[in-house]
Scaffold this motif. Structure first.
Motif, PDB file in Angstrom:
ATOM      1  N   SER A  15      -0.297  27.629  36.570  1.00  0.00           N
ATOM      2  CA  SER A  15      -0.278  28.343  35.287  1.00  0.00           C
ATOM      3  C   SER A  15      -1.614  29.006  35.004  1.00  0.00           C
ATOM      4  O   SER A  15      -1.668  30.107  34.446  1.00  0.00           O
ATOM      5  N   ASP A  16      -2.706  28.365  35.411  1.00  0.00           N
ATOM      6  CA  ASP A  16      -4.024  28.967  35.227  1.00  0.00           C
ATOM      7  C   ASP A  16      -4.217  30.166  36.146  1.00  0.00           C
ATOM      8  O   ASP A  16      -4.759  31.198  35.756  1.00  0.00           O
ATOM      9  N   LEU A  17      -3.736  30.062  37.390  1.00  0.00           N
ATOM     10  CA  LEU A  17      -3.880  31.164  38.340  1.00  0.00           C
ATOM     11  C   LEU A  17      -3.056  32.378  37.933  1.00  0.00           C
ATOM     12  O   LEU A  17      -3.463  33.524  38.155  1.00  0.00           O
ATOM     13  N   LEU A  18      -1.886  32.154  37.354  1.00  0.00           N
ATOM     14  CA  LEU A  18      -1.042  33.279  36.951  1.00  0.00           C
ATOM     15  C   LEU A  18      -1.714  34.151  35.901  1.00  0.00           C
ATOM     16  O   LEU A  18      -1.433  35.352  35.817  1.00  0.00           O
ATOM     17  N   GLU A  19      -2.577  33.569  35.089  1.00  0.00           N
ATOM     18  CA  GLU A  19      -3.242  34.338  34.042  1.00  0.00           C
ATOM     19  C   GLU A  19      -4.533  34.994  34.504  1.00  0.00           C
ATOM     20  O   GLU A  19      -5.099  35.800  33.777  1.00  0.00           O
ATOM     21  N   SER A  20      -5.002  34.657  35.722  1.00  0.00           N
ATOM     22  CA  SER A  20      -6.315  35.151  36.127  1.00  0.00           C
ATOM     23  C   SER A  20      -6.327  35.860  37.484  1.00  0.00           C
ATOM     24  O   SER A  20      -7.141  36.758  37.686  1.00  0.00           O
ATOM     25  N   CYS A  21      -5.443  35.498  38.410  1.00  0.00           N
ATOM     26  CA  CYS A  21      -5.526  36.070  39.755  1.00  0.00           C
ATOM     27  C   CYS A  21      -4.479  37.170  39.936  1.00  0.00           C
ATOM     28  O   CYS A  21      -3.433  37.164  39.284  1.00  0.00           O
ATOM     29  N   PRO A  22      -4.715  38.126  40.851  1.00  0.00           N
ATOM     30  CA  PRO A  22      -3.767  39.240  41.048  1.00  0.00           C
ATOM     31  C   PRO A  22      -2.627  38.921  42.017  1.00  0.00           C
ATOM     32  O   PRO A  22      -1.717  39.739  42.157  1.00  0.00           O
ATOM     33  N   HIS A  23      -2.655  37.767  42.694  1.00  0.00           N
ATOM     34  CA  HIS A  23      -1.661  37.454  43.718  1.00  0.00           C
ATOM     35  C   HIS A  23      -0.415  36.872  43.058  1.00  0.00           C
ATOM     36  O   HIS A  23      -0.114  35.674  43.164  1.00  0.00           O
ATOM     37  N   LEU A  24       0.335  37.720  42.386  1.00  0.00           N
ATOM     38  CA  LEU A  24       1.459  37.271  41.576  1.00  0.00           C
ATOM     39  C   LEU A  24       2.599  36.733  42.437  1.00  0.00           C
ATOM     40  O   LEU A  24       3.127  35.644  42.180  1.00  0.00           O
ATOM     41  N   GLU A  25       2.976  37.472  43.452  1.00  0.00           N
ATOM     42  CA  GLU A  25       4.117  37.055  44.284  1.00  0.00           C
ATOM     43  C   GLU A  25       3.828  35.740  44.997  1.00  0.00           C
ATOM     44  O   GLU A  25       4.691  34.873  45.116  1.00  0.00           O
ATOM     45  N   PHE A  26       2.600  35.571  45.452  1.00  0.00           N
ATOM     46  CA  PHE A  26       2.222  34.350  46.166  1.00  0.00           C
ATOM     47  C   PHE A  26       2.352  33.119  45.261  1.00  0.00           C
ATOM     48  O   PHE A  26       2.916  32.088  45.670  1.00  0.00           O
ATOM     49  N   ILE A  27       1.871  33.212  44.030  1.00  0.00           N
ATOM     50  CA  ILE A  27       1.932  32.075  43.114  1.00  0.00           C
ATOM     51  C   ILE A  27       3.374  31.804  42.695  1.00  0.00           C
ATOM     52  O   ILE A  27       3.809  30.646  42.596  1.00  0.00           O
ATOM     53  N   LEU A  28       4.143  32.858  42.437  1.00  0.00           N
ATOM     54  CA  LEU A  28       5.553  32.654  42.072  1.00  0.00           C
ATOM     55  C   LEU A  28       6.336  32.034  43.216  1.00  0.00           C
ATOM     56  O   LEU A  28       7.267  31.248  42.981  1.00  0.00           O
ATOM     57  N   ARG A  29       6.000  32.367  44.450  1.00  0.00           N
ATOM     58  CA  ARG A  29       6.657  31.728  45.598  1.00  0.00           C
ATOM     59  C   ARG A  29       6.348  30.241  45.635  1.00  0.00           C
ATOM     60  O   ARG A  29       7.224  29.407  45.890  1.00  0.00           O
ATOM     61  N   TRP A  30       5.109  29.887  45.334  1.00  0.00           N
ATOM     62  CA  TRP A  30       4.725  28.480  45.251  1.00  0.00           C
ATOM     63  C   TRP A  30       5.556  27.759  44.183  1.00  0.00           C
ATOM     64  O   TRP A  30       6.084  26.673  44.404  1.00  0.00           O
ATOM     65  N   CYS A  31       5.662  28.359  43.005  1.00  0.00           N
ATOM     66  CA  CYS A  31       6.395  27.741  41.907  1.00  0.00           C
ATOM     67  C   CYS A  31       7.873  27.563  42.263  1.00  0.00           C
ATOM     68  O   CYS A  31       8.481  26.523  41.957  1.00  0.00           O
ATOM     69  N   GLN A  32       8.448  28.558  42.920  1.00  0.00           N
ATOM     70  CA  GLN A  32       9.858  28.480  43.289  1.00  0.00           C
ATOM     71  C   GLN A  32      10.109  27.351  44.280  1.00  0.00           C
ATOM     72  O   GLN A  32      11.042  26.554  44.127  1.00  0.00           O
ATOM     73  N   GLU A  33       9.290  27.267  45.292  1.00  0.00           N
ATOM     74  CA  GLU A  33       9.474  26.219  46.306  1.00  0.00           C
ATOM     75  C   GLU A  33       9.202  24.834  45.735  1.00  0.00           C
ATOM     76  O   GLU A  33       9.844  23.850  46.121  1.00  0.00           O
ATOM     77  N   LEU A  34       8.254  24.744  44.815  1.00  0.00           N
ATOM     78  CA  LEU A  34       7.959  23.448  44.209  1.00  0.00           C
ATOM     79  C   LEU A  34       9.143  22.965  43.369  1.00  0.00           C
ATOM     80  O   LEU A  34       9.473  21.766  43.378  1.00  0.00           O
ATOM     81  N   CYS A  35       9.780  23.881  42.645  1.00  0.00           N
ATOM     82  CA  CYS A  35      10.958  23.499  41.850  1.00  0.00           C
ATOM     83  C   CYS A  35      12.138  23.121  42.739  1.00  0.00           C
ATOM     84  O   CYS A  35      12.907  22.212  42.419  1.00  0.00           O
ATOM     85  N   LYS A  36      12.299  23.808  43.869  1.00  0.00           N
ATOM     86  CA  LYS A  36      13.379  23.455  44.796  1.00  0.00           C
ATOM     87  C   LYS A  36      13.176  22.070  45.399  1.00  0.00           C
ATOM     88  O   LYS A  36      14.114  21.278  45.514  1.00  0.00           O
ATOM     89  N   ALA A  37      11.930  21.785  45.773  1.00  0.00           N
ATOM     90  CA  ALA A  37      11.653  20.520  46.466  1.00  0.00           C
ATOM     91  C   ALA A  37      11.663  19.328  45.515  1.00  0.00           C
ATOM     92  O   ALA A  37      12.033  18.213  45.909  1.00  0.00           O
ATOM     93  N   HIS A  38      11.264  19.518  44.262  1.00  0.00           N
ATOM     94  CA  HIS A  38      11.111  18.388  43.337  1.00  0.00           C
ATOM     95  C   HIS A  38      11.967  18.572  42.084  1.00  0.00           C
ATOM     96  O   HIS A  38      11.595  18.086  41.007  1.00  0.00           O
ATOM     97  N   GLY A  39      13.088  19.269  42.196  1.00  0.00           N
ATOM     98  CA  GLY A  39      13.917  19.526  41.028  1.00  0.00           C
ATOM     99  C   GLY A  39      14.437  18.259  40.376  1.00  0.00           C
ATOM    100  O   GLY A  39      14.397  18.110  39.142  1.00  0.00           O
ATOM    101  N   ASN A  40      14.906  17.304  41.177  1.00  0.00           N
ATOM    102  CA  ASN A  40      15.443  16.053  40.618  1.00  0.00           C
ATOM    103  C   ASN A  40      14.359  15.238  39.935  1.00  0.00           C
ATOM    104  O   ASN A  40      14.577  14.658  38.859  1.00  0.00           O
ATOM    105  N   SER A  41      13.182  15.170  40.549  1.00  0.00           N
ATOM    106  CA  SER A  41      12.085  14.408  39.937  1.00  0.00           C
ATOM    107  C   SER A  41      11.635  15.034  38.625  1.00  0.00           C
ATOM    108  O   SER A  41      11.319  14.330  37.659  1.00  0.00           O
TER     109      SER A  41
END
Length: 889
Positions: free
Chosen positions: A817-843
């Motif tokens: 969340s901090d990187l999304l507001e400050s860094c220009p690598h938007l697609e890279f961070i959103l890819r991280w968020c997507q994969e993290l939700c897929k892997a740990h959705g139940n938790s």
């Protein structure tokens, strides 16, 4: 717990002068704090430093590095604006009406009463007493009101209430004798402003502006006769401008302003030949009136490059004049109250106006006749506030019948709703983030559309009622409001606006109202010493009643809906299990909130019995802590499970407010009452809000003292952001926003001897990003975590995201969340968020309570970026359409 003061909303300006540095940085005093507004980025910040009372005057160094503030107690702070810290302190002993840096930044001229003191600017000197007094000028007969430096820093122009202006030479004569000033006489009222006029960077004019709306233009001729009289060795005061004088032979000389003769210095040269301005023959060139009688001139400024004067009057009118011909460029009215500040920016294209009584701050571009900034705070105290679900907006309601919505990141108000006809007492944001509810003492509950900025629905009752509490269920279908006079709870349908039910049972004002986050149970608190639970949808009436021994002031649910907290008049906080209906904990808070003695109470704060209770409560985002505030200068944070005080936030150190001092000063007590209150009632202060009647609610808490003098410090409402990163407090000073400090604090999650920064670097060198990320998360150091995130290849993100242990998820989401507001690598961070939700959705679903603040922060960052991209794409779309159409033509 690492909450630090971040910003002050709801009051952009409260009196004093304003300055503009670096052409775009607007610095204005707000009570005992200083606010800095970036006019290009449209952002405002409030410095964390505080003065002992309301700030009266400020001055900035030419490069904008240093800021000098002087408060009503004559205490001065020398501040480094970049680091936001106080470098030096000094007490000037007298009331300061003007203060100004020299153009080279080496000296500071301070008008302290009748004296003008020249101090050497301390800068970064690390001396015990860094301020060095260079010279004290005591020629004025009354209070000094205005100061101006010449560009070469050799001369000082001083205006005062003795109806005159004086031109001083800062340097000494070669024989050590101080230069006596030249007097500009002929004014019939106080001199509000005095300025050096320039023609191709040569000083050949002086402008003096008086309170009775007149501007005097002064100039000197080519004859450079000295102003010395060899009989007395000093300067003889010039007569009234234009009055002929007799020379030594009795002849009339109408071209001379006063008796002037030459005097030789040690070198045998005429001092008049050296060109000292204060020895020149100054003449009154013209006298112009602003034609605003009976209004008084209250503020003025002069721009040297444009040779223009801006003036503000007590009737809310301002004028812009081109000199030296006194041509009126603009004459407009911006309010009905007096203008207390008027200033140019460095280039001269923007004008800044301040109105202390309205709390109004305007920046106007005079060439295009458009507003650059237009902000106005609440006229009276803020009663209530609420965060939007995404934490980006903050709504406030006050006794001035207005509802304002602020952008938290910028600190600006972007919409004001003024349809209410009485004080606004409660606010609530709907879950869709685009609808705001407000309750008022005028007997209405209004729904506001934040897309079209209009009141699209109004909820009323068959007979007039006064609403003091408000709640809506999670689905947004039912709206409930509690009353002050009939002790009832009214229930409406959000879709139809119809009154569905009236819940009766309380025997006192219903001041607390909240829906459970997990079900449709409504909790209400009243001064009848009970908390009641209601099943609104089933219509069964009161489901359960929790009795107390004292009046219940407020009630709030824990975010998971399994616990209920309420505060009582005896200073206790009770925690109830909503499932079993049992009392879980009790916190005794009378000693914690005690602090601050009212002037009308002749005892110390420790022995006072008034105000030792909490009137507002707010759970933290995870429900483990609770914030509590009331009629005190403190906000208390408690740990719910252990019932211990974690921290106390002192909301202000401003001695201009009542209830800040703890001890009784017997020297200020007289037979007629406290000396401070007597001075306040007899003073002729015109600026600020200290003379206003604060608030107009027709009720108050039992046992509370009436405010007969200065405003009483108190906290009326507390709300924490859904992200858990900040909380806001509605206080007498305004809306104080506290946020978690972003600076690094060493707080390791899982540390052993092998977990070091060197181990992270070694893992990265060996191309083991998974191991490096885990070690950095265990170290909990922000810079290392972000470095490890960017070291991962996009193809390896799914594998590494699934290998991250659950206990590190919260820290990793916060980093995203901090990187999304400050860094220009938007697609890279959103890819991280997507994969993290897929892997740990139940938790995440099973432990949403602990991860909710971090997920809210991530949602806030994504929503903000989506809005920015949508605006950019929309503008590009119209531009492309225009280009295509023009190409076809």
């Amino acid at each position: 717990m690492n909450y630090r003061f971040q910003n002050l909303l709801g009051a952009p300006y409260r009196g004093g002068n304003v300055v503009i540095t670096q052409n775009t940085q607007l610095i204005s005093p707000v009570g005992n704090r200083v606010s800095i507004t970036d006019l290009i980025k449209s952002q405002t910040i409030t410095l964390p430093v505080q003065s002992s009372s309301n700030i009266r005057r400020i001055a900035a160094s030419p490069d904008g590095t240093f800021l000098l503030t002087v408060d009503e107690n004559h205490r001065c702070h020398f501040i480094n604006t970049a680091r936001r810290v106080i470098l030096h302190r000094i007490n000037f002993k007298n009331t300061v009406n003007a203060v100004k840096f020299s153009p080279d930044g080496k000296f500071i001229a301070v008008a302290a009463g009748k004296l003008v003191q020249l101090w050497r600017s301390p800068g970064f000197k690390k001396d015990f007493f860094a301020f060095e007094l260079v010279r004290t000028i005591a020629d004025c007969e009354d209070t000094v009101t205005a100061i101006d430096w010449s560009l070469d820093c050799k001369y000082l122009l001083v205006g005062s209430k003795d109806l005159s202006a004086r031109l001083f030479c800062v340097e000494k004569l070669k024989d050590g004798i101080l230069n006596k000033p030249f007097l500009f006489l002929g004014h019939r009222d106080n001199v509000v402003g005095c300025f050096f006029g320039y023609d191709k960077k040569n000083t050949n004019k002086v402008y003096t502006i008086t309170r009775d709306c007149y501007l005097f233009s002064w100039g000197y001729s080519g004859n450079k006769d000295g102003n010395f009289d060899e009989n007395d060795g000093g300067i003889s005061e010039p007569a009234f401008p234009g009055t002929p004088e007799r020379d030594g032979e009795g002849n009339m000389d109408s071209g001379r302003v006063g008796n002037v003769k030459k005097r030789k210095d040690f070198d045998g040269k005429d001092e008049g030949e050296e060109g000292y301005l204060h020895k020149e023959r100054w003449e009154l060139l013209r006298k112009d009136g602003f034609m605003q009688s009976p209004a008084k001139l209250t503020a003025c400024d002069y721009h040297r490059g444009l040779d223009m004067v801006v003036v503000g009057f007590s009737n809310g009118v301002f004028g812009l004049y081109q000199m030296p011909d006194f041509v009126c460029m603009h004459l407009l009215s911006i309010s009905r109250e007096k203008i207390t500040a008027a200033v140019f920016n460095e280039i001269g294209n923007w004008l800044t106006f301040g109105c202390a009584k309205l709390g109004q701050l305007l920046v106007w571009e005079w060439r295009s006749e458009s507003y650059v900034l237009k902000q106005q705070g609440h006229y009276f105290d803020v009663n209530c506030l609420t965060y939007s679900p995404d934490s980006q907006l903050l709504a406030t309601g006050a006794d001035d019948n207005k509802v304002k919505v602020w952008t938290v990141s910028s600190g600006f108000c972007f919409v004001t709703f003024s349809e209410h006809t009485n004080a606004v007492t409660a606010l609530h944001f709907m879950a869709n983030n685009h609808c705001l509810l407000s309750a008022s003492l005028d007997g209405t509950v209004r729904a506001w559309d934040l897309f079209r900025y209009r009141n699209f629905r109004t909820f009323t009752t068959p007979s007039s009622r006064q609403f003091v509490s408000l709640a809506a269920d999670q689905s947004g279908e039912v709206i409930c409001a509690g009353t002050l006079d009939s002790f009832e709870i009214f229930v409406w349908s959000m879709k139809t606006g119809r009154l569905l039910d009236v819940l009766s049972g309380h025997a006192g004002p219903v001041h607390g109202l909240t829906f459970s986050p997990s079900n449709a149970v409504l909790a209400s608190s009243s001064w009848d010493k009970t908390v009641r639970l209601w099943d609104v949808f089933e219509g069964k009436g009161s489901v359960e009643t929790f009795p107390h021994t004292h009046d219940v002031l407020t009630v709030v649910y824990r975010p998971d809906g399994r616990q209920l907290a309420c505060s009582t008049l005896d200073g206790q906080i009770h925690f109830w299990d909503t499932i079993d209906g049992l009392l879980m904990y009790t916190i005794e808070g009378r000693r914690d909130i005690a602090g601050g003695r009212l002037m009308t109470v002749r005892r110390s704060a420790a022995n006072s019995t008034a105000g030792k209770c909490f009137t507002t409560l707010c759970y933290s985002a995870d429900g483990s802590d609770i914030l509590a505030g009331g009629s005190s200068k403190y906000i208390c944070m408690y740990d719910v499970a252990d019932q211990v005080l974690l921290r106390r936030f002192q909301i202000t150190h401003n001695l201009s407010l009542d209830g800040v001092l703890d001890f009784l000063n017997s020297k200020k007590m007289t037979d007629a009452g406290p000396l401070d209150l007597i001075d306040d009632d007899d003073s002729d202060a015109e600026e600020g809000v200290d003379k206003q009647t604060r608030g107009k609610l027709g009720y108050d808490l039992p046992g509370s003292m009436p405010n007969r003098g200065r405003p009483i410090i108190r906290t009326k409402c507390l709300r924490i952001a859904p992200t858990g990163r900040s909380f806001a407090a509605a206080t007498t000073e305004g809306v104080l926003v506290y946020s978690i400090d972003e600076s690094f604090i060493f707080d390791p999650t899982d540390l052993d001897i092998d977990v070091t920064p060197e181990a992270v670097e070694e893992a990265l060198d060996e191309d083991q990003p998974n191991r490096a990320l885990i070690i950095s998360l265990r170290l909990n150091e922000d810079s290392l975590i972000k470095k490890c995130i960017f070291s991962v290849s996009p193809l390896d993100i799914p594998a590494i995201a699934s290998s991250v242990p659950y206990r590190y998820l919260q820290r990793l989401i916060e980093a995203f969340s901090d990187l999304l507001e400050s860094c220009p690598h938007l697609e890279f961070i959103l890819r991280w968020c997507q994969e993290l939700c897929k892997a740990h959705g139940n938790s995440i679903q099973q432990n949403f309570r602990n991860l909710l603040p971090a997920l809210k922060s991530l949602q806030k960052a994504i929503t903000r970026i989506h809005q920015d991209l949508a605006d950019t794409c929309s503008s590009n779309e119209y531009m492309l359409r225009y280009l295509c159409s023009s190409k076809n033509k």
